[in-house]
Write a protein that holds these residues in place. Sequence first.
Motif, PDB file in Angstrom:
ATOM      1  N   GLU A 316      49.336 -63.557  49.470  1.00 54.57           N
ATOM      2  CA  GLU A 316      49.671 -62.417  50.323  1.00 54.57           C
ATOM      3  C   GLU A 316      48.434 -61.886  51.026  1.00 54.57           C
ATOM      4  N   TRP A 362      59.225 -62.041  58.602  1.00 53.42           N
ATOM      5  CA  TRP A 362      58.670 -61.326  57.453  1.00 53.42           C
ATOM      6  C   TRP A 362      59.284 -59.931  57.361  1.00 53.42           C
ATOM      7  N   ASP A 363      59.990 -59.663  56.290  1.00 55.46           N
ATOM      8  CA  ASP A 363      60.540 -58.339  56.048  1.00 55.46           C
ATOM      9  C   ASP A 363      59.389 -57.375  55.760  1.00 55.46           C
ATOM     10  N   ASP A 369      52.918 -57.261  49.828  1.00 53.30           N
ATOM     11  CA  ASP A 369      53.896 -57.526  48.773  1.00 53.30           C
ATOM     12  C   ASP A 369      53.759 -58.965  48.269  1.00 53.30           C
ATOM     13  N   ARG A 372      56.575 -61.880  47.911  1.00 50.35           N
ATOM     14  CA  ARG A 372      56.995 -62.815  48.962  1.00 50.35           C
ATOM     15  C   ARG A 372      56.700 -64.259  48.535  1.00 50.35           C
ATOM     16  N   ASN A 377      61.174 -67.419  46.606  1.00 45.87           N
ATOM     17  CA  ASN A 377      61.134 -66.923  47.986  1.00 45.87           C
ATOM     18  C   ASN A 377      60.454 -67.892  48.938  1.00 45.87           C
ATOM     19  N   GLU A 378      59.506 -68.658  48.442  1.00 42.99           N
ATOM     20  CA  GLU A 378      58.759 -69.574  49.314  1.00 42.99           C
ATOM     21  C   GLU A 378      59.646 -70.661  49.896  1.00 42.99           C
ATOM     22  N   ARG A 381      61.207 -70.123  53.488  1.00 40.88           N
ATOM     23  CA  ARG A 381      60.337 -69.760  54.604  1.00 40.88           C
ATOM     24  C   ARG A 381      60.156 -70.914  55.589  1.00 40.88           C
TER      25      ARG A 381
END
Length: 451
Positions: A316, A362-363, A369, A372, A377-378, A381
């Motif tokens: 991050e 990106w939220d 964060d 992410r 989650n990765e 993407r």
Amino acid sequence: MSTEVVAPAPEARTVPFYRTLTRYARDPVRAFEEAGKQANGELVRLNMGPFKPYLVTHPDHVQHVLRINWSNYVREGMFWDPLKPLLGDGILSDGTGWQESRKILQPLFTAKYVDSLTERMAEILTEQIQETIRPGERFNVVTAVSQIVHPTIVRLFFGDKISRDDIAQLVPAYDTAVTSKAIRLVLPFVPGKVPLPGDKAFERSVKTINEVAYARISEIRSRANDDRDVVSFVCRARNHEIGEIGAKKIRDDIVAMHGASTETSATALTWVWVALDAYPDVAARVYEEIDRVVGGDPISPAHLPELRYLRMFINELLRLYPAGWLLPRMAVKDDVIGGVKIKAGSTVMISSYLTHRLPEFWDRPLVFDPERFAPENEERRNRYAYFPFGGGPHQCLGQHLFMMEALLLVGGILSRFRPVVHTSVPVTPRLASSLRPNQNFEMTLVPVERA
């Protein structure tokens, strides 16, 4: 018989970059942020007066430039030409010079080879932290991180071929070289022969780097050896290239590798302390994991697989503060990206710094964060929504080395200390070849009390 007429690709929309730059004259990186917001993933041109580069931020467009049609986009023109005396014609160039250097250097950056260095890197980092840090005393973070990272990489890869005196000259020389040309990033249309502030400082720094590099190369080439350090390795790999030309190629390999593996690492790891200070909830989770996994012991390779949240934190960090934040390329031939015509000879500017902030991908993009980068989650993407190490054939060789170094350095410090950052104003990025802080902020490391 009818013939279908194909409409020509449209021209890109133009964004008035200079107007924005005037508004943020003291903070040029902010001007790039505003341009990124105005583009919002669309391929646009930045109006910089007589110079109008294309800004490429959408992941699909980034992938086109860096991987799909990568050979059409070369490292020439803006950014690259002013730095040519430093970077040379090796791994950070294009063409045959790049191909030769990558073939020579790639074995030194494989995951297997880097993993074999982990134990030694942990030992060196522990020694450097002990030598550099004075518990309870305020110190300059930028300087201290550099004083830990540079000697660690030099001792790991270069052995005794580069002495402490050499390092003492090289650290400030690299520092000056990557910052002194910053003004040419916003004045790229000014010919190189027209002097600008920083040019003389750049020349002096390159002279210092060359003096150290050529002296070491001359020593090693004058005697046969089978040493495993990088300088000896590169000299042997190029032993068929004699004279000044051969020495220049070795110099370019060594200087580029040294600079890429130290300057970008030191720059990225400086932002660790900014993030820990700004996000106490995240910091608390980092501290808890390190206390649980490492405790008060010296950090070792055995700890690394368990430092999962710290790895997410580092990822991050690279999203919001990628060291190589701006990657210009020059188009060799006409092309079309996302339906927009790119003219031959034009500059396209890729910026991981801007792509990593696109709301479409990106939220809450400006929120730090680490979650992410949780494994679940990765997978969802877009591959080129996140590219802190570049991509395609020119992707940075040192990403595995950097992550190992980051985990060992941050884990090694935080297993013993807690940071207290001292700043009067927020730490933000400043305009330079790599994404550096806008100030030389200070910090105190307080020893951790354990039962």
